[in-house]
Design an enzyme around this catalytic site. Structure first.
Site: not given
Ligand code: AMP
Length: 396
Positions: A35, A354, A377
């Protein structure tokens, strides 16, 4: 769509919302810096323009409290290492100390704020808190797709204090473009492959996607609700009896909209939900009691292959079988291979949301598809057709 490339950051301070919610071990060592790597291009662009950067992120779920283990202090050295520039940490998010550090920041320098969620106003989307954050930069950049579906202070509310000076960072812009390509501008035929455990968790996605795709491939545990609804015997397979009518309605809608639906015709059934269970390949409509379908069968995979290879735009969400167990991972791996082949032949493929992302990484398809989404999400809500508040706030 205003992106970071629409601005020159010379002598400007960029306030960048990043997603540095990274995993750490018990010694606070970052165990996966993906990230941070992902946010690097936007940060470097600002620095190379001759500007400075204030970074803000959340980490974990401190729920409005100061939880020392979740301090961004722990990741500061890693951020420095990844960026290749010194990063200064300030142990607060807003207020005098933060403002002073920010205003003293020289061009080419980076400042990292404390965990945004130490302040309860972050998740509440507090205006006053957002306004305080806005004092830390001249231009606001949102580069955190993973939280774009949240109307938090740093992801959404803060944008209103930068009416002209707000934009998407590279990562967020890439996510938006990838989703757009599948949902709006994708070359036909467009195919969505939806798997996973339950119809109920995918229903909004299916309904939204029927208007966008030519083919819908259904896999995973969802299969059995569709099969039973049409009169098949699914034995002990996972099945949502209360969603059978919905399944029939989806099939009807698909027909009306000219969408071809492909549901497994054969499956690998097991006599136990276990990697070492006895298995047999059976017609999906004739699964006996005591047996449950846990993966797609060979005839099914042939059909899926043909559809996927002729597709020009592909969306994949949800595994085709219980891929966590080696005995039932074949379908998921096969579909990954077909998508990789279609991509090599020029198709655009997006994997998002997911477990399919986990599967793609686990089986090494990450570099063989066009795009793997970083936001769970946020991705699911995009596929459901919702406007994400973090994206809307920049567009306004
Ligand atoms: P989801 O989060 O809805 O994408 O569901 C992912 C989960 O569905 C994975 O953990 C898979 O093991 C599970 N799954 C896939 N196929 C089946 C199946 N036939 N029976 C039970 N679970 C399944």
């Amino acid at each position: 769509m205003k992106t970071i490339d629409n601005f020159n950051f010379e002598n400007k301070r960029a306030l960048i919302r990043v997603d540095f919610n990274v995993p750490m071990d018990e010694n606070f060592k970052v165990t996966d810096a993906n990230r941070i790597e992902a946010a690097k291009p936007s940060i470097i662009k600002v620095l190379e323009d001759g500007g400075s950067v204030v970074l803000m992120s959340h980490l974990g779920r401190p729920k409005g409290k100061n939880v020392p283990e979740l301090s961004l202090r722990h990741i500061c050295a890693k951020v420095s290492e990844v960026l290749g520039v010194e990063v200064k940490f300030v142990g607060t998010t807003v207020g005098e100390a933060a403002e002073k550090e920010a205003s003293n920041l020289e061009n080419g320098k980076v400042l990292l704020l404390e965990n945004l969620r130490f302040n309860a106003e972050e998740e509440k989307g507090g205006e006053a808190f957002a306004e305080q954050l806005s004092k830390l930069g001249d231009i606001y950049i949102n580069d955190a797709f993973g939280t774009a579906h949240r109307a938090h202070a740093s992801t959404t509310i803060v944008a209103k204090f930068f009416p002209e000076n707000k934009c998407f960072g590279y990562l967020l812009a890439k996510e938006i473009k990838a989703i757009d390509k599948v949902m709006q501008t994708g070359e036909k035929p467009v195919t969505a492959i939806l798997g996973g455990a339950k119809v109920s968790s995918k229903i909004t996605i299916i309904e939204n996607i029927l208007d966008k795709v030519d083919h819908l491939i259904i896999g995973g545990g969802m299969t059995y609700t569709f099969i039973k609804a049409q009169g098949g015997s699914v034995g002990d397979s996972i099945c949502e009896d209360d969603k059978m009518e919905l399944a029939l309605d989806i099939l009807k809608q698909a027909k009306e909209k000219g969408v071809e639906v492909h549901i497994p015709v054969d499956v690998i059934a097991a006599d136990d939900f276990s990697n070492t269970a006895n298995t047999t390949i059976v017609d999906v409509t004739k699964i006996e009691n005591g047996w449950q379908g846990l993966d797609a069968g060979p005839k099914t995979l042939e059909i899926f292959k043909e559809v996927i290879l002729k597709s020009k735009t592909i969306l994949w969400n949800g595994p085709i079988g219980v891929f966590e167990m080696e005995s039932f991972a074949k379908g998921t791996i096969a579909v990954g291979n077909y998508i990789a082949e279609a991509t090599k032949n020029g198709a655009f493929s997006l994997v998002g949301g997911g477990d399919s992302v986990a599967a793609v990484k686990q089986f090494g398809f990450e570099d063989k598809v066009s795009y793997v989404s970083t936001g769970g999400g946020a991705m699911l809500e995009s596929l459901e057709g919702k406007t994400l508040p973090g994206i809307a706030a920049i567009m306004e």
